[in-house]
Design an enzyme around this catalytic site. Structure first.
Site, PDB file in Angstrom:
ATOM      1  N   CYS A   2       0.847  -1.187   0.000  1.00 36.21           N
ATOM      2  CA  CYS A   2       0.000   0.000   0.000  1.00 36.21           C
ATOM      3  C   CYS A   2       0.881   1.234   0.000  1.00 36.21           C
ATOM      4  CB  CYS A   2      -0.951   0.076   1.178  1.00 36.21           C
ATOM      5  SG  CYS A   2      -2.117  -1.259   1.276  1.00 36.21           S
ATOM      6  N   ARG A  27       3.933  -0.442  -4.813  1.00 38.85           N
ATOM      7  CA  ARG A  27       3.649  -0.965  -3.472  1.00 38.85           C
ATOM      8  C   ARG A  27       2.323  -1.716  -3.405  1.00 38.85           C
ATOM      9  NH1 ARG A  27       6.905   1.486   0.411  1.00 38.85           N
ATOM     10  NH2 ARG A  27       5.447   0.837   2.007  1.00 38.85           N
ATOM     11  N   TRP A  74      -2.733  -2.729  -1.724  1.00 39.23           N
ATOM     12  CA  TRP A  74      -2.477  -4.156  -1.881  1.00 39.23           C
ATOM     13  C   TRP A  74      -3.377  -4.823  -0.846  1.00 39.23           C
ATOM     14  CZ3 TRP A  74      -0.723  -8.361   0.953  1.00 39.23           C
ATOM     15  CH2 TRP A  74      -0.311  -9.480   0.203  1.00 39.23           C
ATOM     16  N   ASN A 100      -1.675   2.041   5.670  1.00 38.40           N
ATOM     17  CA  ASN A 100      -0.810   0.955   5.196  1.00 38.40           C
ATOM     18  C   ASN A 100      -0.431   0.130   6.418  1.00 38.40           C
ATOM     19  OD1 ASN A 100       1.216  -0.669   4.086  1.00 38.40           O
ATOM     20  ND2 ASN A 100       2.769   0.930   4.263  1.00 38.40           N
ATOM     21  N   GLY A 101      -0.737  -1.158   6.402  1.00 33.62           N
ATOM     22  CA  GLY A 101      -0.412  -2.007   7.552  1.00 33.62           C
ATOM     23  C   GLY A 101      -1.574  -2.928   7.866  1.00 33.62           C
ATOM     24  N   GLU A 487      16.993 -18.203  -7.611  1.00 30.41           N
ATOM     25  CA  GLU A 487      16.649 -16.836  -8.012  1.00 30.41           C
ATOM     26  C   GLU A 487      16.111 -16.813  -9.451  1.00 30.41           C
ATOM     27  OE1 GLU A 487      16.072 -14.233  -6.539  1.00 30.41           O
ATOM     28  OE2 GLU A 487      16.317 -12.610  -7.963  1.00 30.41           O
ATOM     29  N   LYS A 491      12.373 -15.552 -10.503  1.00 30.26           N
ATOM     30  CA  LYS A 491      12.132 -14.486 -11.493  1.00 30.26           C
ATOM     31  C   LYS A 491      11.100 -14.952 -12.513  1.00 30.26           C
ATOM     32  CE  LYS A 491      13.319 -11.895  -9.758  1.00 30.26           C
ATOM     33  NZ  LYS A 491      14.028 -11.607  -8.547  1.00 30.26           N
ATOM     34  N   GLU A 494       7.514 -15.222 -10.817  1.00 31.80           N
ATOM     35  CA  GLU A 494       6.796 -14.023 -10.378  1.00 31.80           C
ATOM     36  C   GLU A 494       6.378 -13.095 -11.503  1.00 31.80           C
ATOM     37  OE1 GLU A 494       8.857 -11.366  -7.653  1.00 31.80           O
ATOM     38  OE2 GLU A 494      10.762 -11.797  -8.591  1.00 31.80           O
ATOM     39  N   HIS A 510      16.905 -37.197  -6.912  1.00 31.98           N
ATOM     40  CA  HIS A 510      16.120 -37.656  -5.760  1.00 31.98           C
ATOM     41  C   HIS A 510      14.641 -37.296  -5.906  1.00 31.98           C
ATOM     42  CE1 HIS A 510      19.743 -38.913  -3.716  1.00 31.98           C
ATOM     43  NE2 HIS A 510      20.289 -37.745  -4.034  1.00 31.98           N
ATOM     44  N   LYS A 609       5.878  -4.598  -4.039  1.00 29.89           N
ATOM     45  CA  LYS A 609       7.324  -4.500  -3.889  1.00 29.89           C
ATOM     46  C   LYS A 609       7.764  -4.620  -2.442  1.00 29.89           C
ATOM     47  CE  LYS A 609      11.404  -3.482  -5.558  1.00 29.89           C
ATOM     48  NZ  LYS A 609      12.037  -4.604  -6.243  1.00 29.89           N
TER      49      LYS A 609
HETATM   50  C1  AGP Z   1      11.840 -10.494  -5.529  1.00 28.88           C
HETATM   51  O1  AGP Z   1      11.828 -10.427  -6.888  1.00 28.88           O
HETATM   52  C2  AGP Z   1      10.623 -10.314  -4.822  1.00 28.88           C
HETATM   53  N1  AGP Z   1       9.651  -9.577  -5.431  1.00 28.88           N
HETATM   54  C3  AGP Z   1      10.582 -10.563  -3.341  1.00 28.88           C
HETATM   55  O2  AGP Z   1      10.872 -11.918  -3.185  1.00 28.88           O
HETATM   56  C4  AGP Z   1      11.490  -9.732  -2.420  1.00 28.88           C
HETATM   57  O3  AGP Z   1      12.815 -10.036  -2.648  1.00 28.88           O
HETATM   58  C5  AGP Z   1      11.095  -9.997  -0.959  1.00 28.88           C
HETATM   59  O4  AGP Z   1       9.766  -9.605  -0.761  1.00 28.88           O
HETATM   60  C6  AGP Z   1      12.002  -9.315   0.030  1.00 28.88           C
HETATM   61  O5  AGP Z   1      11.946  -7.933  -0.087  1.00 28.88           O
HETATM   62  P1  AGP Z   1      13.011  -7.016   0.598  1.00 28.88           P
HETATM   63  O6  AGP Z   1      14.322  -7.305  -0.032  1.00 28.88           O
HETATM   64  O7  AGP Z   1      12.543  -5.621   0.296  1.00 28.88           O
HETATM   65  O8  AGP Z   1      13.023  -7.320   2.051  1.00 28.88           O
END
Ligand code: AGP
Length: 614
Positions: A2, A27, A74, A100-101, A487, A491, A494, A510, A609
């Protein structure tokens, strides 16, 4: 999660709010809304969807007012729809509030207020706050700032809020606890408010980061006033922003993600600037200088983080163990906080976070701090909550990362972890003088090598086109390439919504090997180094089951080239620094597949984000 904006001054608030919401849309983008105070009237406009939907919705609506607040959501409590969008209004119609929260005790407050005659329209936890403040204001006969203070005293949870009152048309009252809020001090008594500094920087460079438990009163023509929840007056600490506006624009790229991938040579260099000194043959991390000896003596380091930051932590585990010979445990912050981990004052906990606001990481820090551990932060956002609650730390200097998928933040985090490992290893004597110097030289060349990897983009795009219709993908790597495999898979998941799994290459037999058939693309990091031969064997196992191999190899490689369907070359480097290069083609593959699938690359569905809820 948010985004919050606010403006009070002499100008028209609406365009300032809309621009601010566009900056904060990363956000959350489930719904958006604004509340404008004009004369004695309060106008609330909100709708499901993005900020552009709000703009369309605003056509022909009343937009006047030089006091206003705005929100991009969000969703946590209640689906994304018009009614659950913020701002929320009190039954009297006097107040509007954004949040926000998460309000943890909202159900109890709601029940109590319902008995007292308040009518709730939405499913949100937020709505209770606006009714509660209005109720307190009337029953206690106090002004808005005091009503906010008294009301928040009975609230449990995390919040950054902003409230406007049609009876106080030139005022915004804001408060924070565990969710970020920044106030911009403009010219002639105007004030800006936002979840982070990005909407503020184009108006003023003077900002105040609100602390937990503080309530700010922003009134047109007056200086900023801050009190805490105990009603003690606080002196605002005004800081100068170092952010530049260009960093917040796409700069000719189609998406922020692509721009940020291409920024990596610069962001890695910036993360090393002033820290790696080849002439003197030393690494200096000013932010943790006072803790050097503690690192040298440490028997164990814990690393906490979430998502991509957790992956960077896993790379850090290899680096710290290899170069500094310290035992490292890497934990998901979300799991760590709900165990009763064995930690004491001899432990060092490194918390990694791009945003510096991730709720689970913050909670993990509080837990470890409470047990006496030393907390070191690796954050990107200056002045963020994590940067402020840690004992010491090193910023990553990647610059603002706007794309929801983290790219340049990852390589900057790994760069800082590399510097840390080199610094400790050198001090401890676990890296010999000449080896240390060779490693420094090699690290300095990494930004140019990343530049070279980026030149392969056309080939990477061609490969992306071949696998754009795959519905699954496997990512394999060994050693520090295993977190890179994780990673790469994250990517793809997401931003493309394609199912992908990262595995240590040897673990494949395994279980996951059962998934392999001629439809399955398998991305393998098969660079020259300690486990090269082993990875080649793993590739053979995939080939025997007709899987399609896309291998990231060292320039000039021959053996893998003969086996793989496609190879992407990266320049040669030492084992320890391979993740800084090998992750780049994986970022680009995901980006291009997502574009080809017509996905919303910078704002993928269901994500935000900055994850400020647990
Ligand atoms: C990564 O591409 C993400 N969107 C997500 O996993 C992110 O890395 C995670 O939410 C942690 O965020 P931060 O680094 O701001 O703590």
């Amino acid at each position: 999660m948010c985004g919050i904006v606010g403006y009070v001054g002499d100008k028209d608030a609406y365009p300032i709010l809309i621009n601010g919401l566009r900056r904060l849309e990363y956000r959350g983008y489930d719904s958006a809304g604004v509340a404008l105070v004009h004369g004695g009237s309060l106008h609330v406009h909100k709708c499901k969807g993005k900020v552009s939907d709000l703009e369309a919705h605003m056509e022909g609506q009343e937009r006047s007012g030089s006091t206003g607040i705005g929100h991009t959501r969000w969703a946590t409590h209640g689906p994304p729809n018009d009614v659950n969008a913020h701002p929320h209004q009190s039954s009297s119609g006097d107040l509007a509030l954004i949040h926000n929260g998460i309000i943890e005790n909202y159900a109890a407050i709601k029940e109590e207020l319902t008995h007292r005659g308040h009518t709730f329209l939405s499913d949100t936890d937020t709505e209770v706050l606006v009714h509660l403040i209005d109720d307190v204001k009337r029953t206690e006969e106090v002004d808005l700032p005091e009503a906010v203070r008294l009301a928040l005293d009975s609230v449990v949870g995390a919040y950054a809020i902003a409230v406007v009152d049609r009876n106080s048309p030139d005022m915004i009252v804001a408060a924070r606890k565990s969710s970020p809020l920044v106030i911009g001090i403009g010219a002639d008594g105007e004030h800006f408010l936002a979840s982070d500094a990005t909407p503020i920087v184009e108006h003023t460079k003077n900002v105040v980061y609100l602390e937990d438990g503080e309530i700010a009163v922003m009134e047109k023509g007056s200086t900023l006033k801050i009190r805490n929840i105990k009603n003690q007056e606080k002196t605002p600490f005004i800081q100068e922003l170092e952010m530049h506006l260009e960093a917040l624009e796409k700069g000719g790229y189609d998406h922020f993600m692509l721009k940020e991938i291409h920024e990596q040579p610069r962001s890695i260099r910036d993360s090393m600037r002033g820290r790696l000194n080849l002439a003197k043959g030393e690494v200096v991390l000013g932010g943790i200088k006072d803790y050097e000896q503690r690192f040298v003596n440490a028997r164990r380091i814990l690393i906490v983080g979430c998502g991509t930051s957790w992956h960077a932590g896993l790379v850090g585990e290899y680096l710290l163990e290899d170069l500094a010979r310290i035992s490292v445990e890497v934990e998901y912050a979300s799991e760590f906080r709900y165990r009763d981990p064995i930690i004491d004052e001899n432990d060092i906990v490194i918390a990694i976070s791009q945003s510096g606001e991730t709720a689970d990481t913050l909670a993990a820090i509080e837990l470890a701090k409470g047990k006496g551990a030393t907390i070191i932060g690796i954050c990107n956002v200056v002045g963020s909550s994590i940067a402020r609650v840690t004992h010491a730390g090193s910023y990553t200097h990647a610059g603002p990362e706007i794309g929801v998928a983290s790219t340049k933040a990852f390589t900057a985090q790994v760069t800082v972890l590399t510097l840390m490992s080199l610094m400790i290893g050198h001090k401890k004597g676990t890296i010999s003088g000449s080896h240390f110097y060779r490693l420094l030289n090699e690290l300095e060349s990494i930004p140019d090598k990343v530049e070279k990897v980026l030149k392969n983009e056309a080939q990477i795009k061609y490969i992306a086109d071949i696998y754009r219709s795959a519905s699954n993908a496997l990512y394999l790597g060994r050693g520090s390439s295993f977190p890179v495999a994780l990673e790469g898979a994250l990517k793809l998941k997401e931003i493309s919504y394609v199912h992908a799994e990262g595995y240590p290459a040897a673990e494949m037999k395994h279980g996951p090997i059962a998934l392999i058939d001629e439809e399955m693309p398998v991305f393998v990091i098969a660079t020259k180094g300690a486990s090269y031969e082993k990875v080649v064997s793993n590739i053979q196992e995939v080939k025997a089951r007709k899987g399609k191999i896309i291998a990231i190899v060292t320039e000039g490689d021959k053996a893998v080239k003969e086996l793989a369907d496609h190879v992407i070359e990266i320049p040669e480097t030492v084992d320890q620094f391979v993740p800084l290069l090998s992750v780049v083609p994986l970022q680009l593959i995901s980006y291009h597949i997502a574009v080809m699938l017509n996905r919303n690359v910078d704002q993928p569905r269901n994500l935000a984000k900055s994850v400020t809820v647990e």
